[in-house]
Scaffold this motif. Structure first.
Motif: not given
Length: 255
Positions: A22-30, A44-53
């Motif tokens: 959803g953010s940070g290193i994980g999002a950059a890797v994706a 990600d545990v944060n549904a909104d964040a992972v949907e944005r990514t």
């Protein structure tokens, strides 16, 4: 013909799971894995964040997953199918402990955290960072018939910052856990390695009090810089690395 791909399709046909996406290193890797041809599953545990990514990543789908929940991890990872790469970047810090350390620094006294640390704070950090890593590793080795797992650890496992015992202990445990699993899983064709970042411009860094940031004289890494190392570990170029912990802190210290 050289079997190691260097073009933008070197993960073509691979299915990759990224936790903490959803953010940070994980999002950059994706983003990087997708750009290199992977079909990326973001968790990600944060549904909104992972949907944005996921909205900005080609060939991606988003899933909600709390790594501290063993049953949920088993269900999500077991349902992906054909999994080739796992990058486990999910983790938490403790903003309250950071503030105590900063307050002590500003007052010119040593930090006093351990005596004040409630069991709930200890368990939260351990449940996500250490237990969560076990849950993801266990589910991944159950599901994979070969491939690569990359775990995001921390340089805090080595320099063990005063006043941050639970975070340091959780990440030291993550490193040892990943290395032990690496020795076992390689027999079944699964490589496991760790990248151990130093201070990085993530959501955790955003929660770091100004006094601590100002006391740090080195440059913070970007999530993309750490993601480059994770993607290297996930690729064929690192085929001889098994159970490695790559310290990525810009020379802040060596081990």
């Amino acid at each position: 013909m050289n079997s190691v791909r260097t073009a933008a399709d070197r993960f073509d046909g691979k299915v990759a799971l990224v936790t903490g996406a959803g953010s940070g290193i994980g999002a950059a890797v994706a983003h990087k894995l997708a750009a290199l041809g992977a079909k990326v599953v973001l968790a990600d545990v944060n549904a909104d964040a992972v949907e944005r990514t996921a909205g900005g990543v080609a060939n991606a789908r988003a899933l909600v997953m709390d790594v501290a929940d063993a049953d949920e991890v088993d269900r999500v990872i077991g349902g992906i199918g054909g999994l080739d790469v796992v990058v486990h970047a999910a983790g938490v810090d403790d903003p309250t402990a950071k503030q105590w350390i900063a307050d002590a620094m500003l007052a010119g006294r040593p930090p006093e955290v351990t005596a004040r640390l409630e069991i709930e704070a200890w368990r939260r950090v351990m449940a996500v960072n250490l237990d969560g890593t076990f849950h993801v590793l266990r589910a991944a080795v159950r599901a994979m018939t070969g491939g690569v797992i990359v775990v995001v650890g921390s340089s805090s496992a080595f320099d063990t910052p005063a006043g941050y015992p639970h975070y340091a202990a959780s990440k030291a445990g993550v490193h040892a856990l990943a290395q032990a699993v690496a020795k076992e899983a390689i027999a079944f064709g699964v490589r496991v390695n760790v990248v151990a970042p130093g201070p990085t411009e993530t959501g955790m860094a955003a929660r770091t009090p100004a006094a601590l940031r100002e006391a740090f004289t080195g440059a913070y890494a970007t999530p993309a810089e750490i993601a480059d190392i994770a993607v290297f570990l996930a690729g064929a170029e690192s085929s001889n690395l098994v159970g490695a912990v790559l310290l990525a802190n810009g020379g802040r210290f060596t081990v």
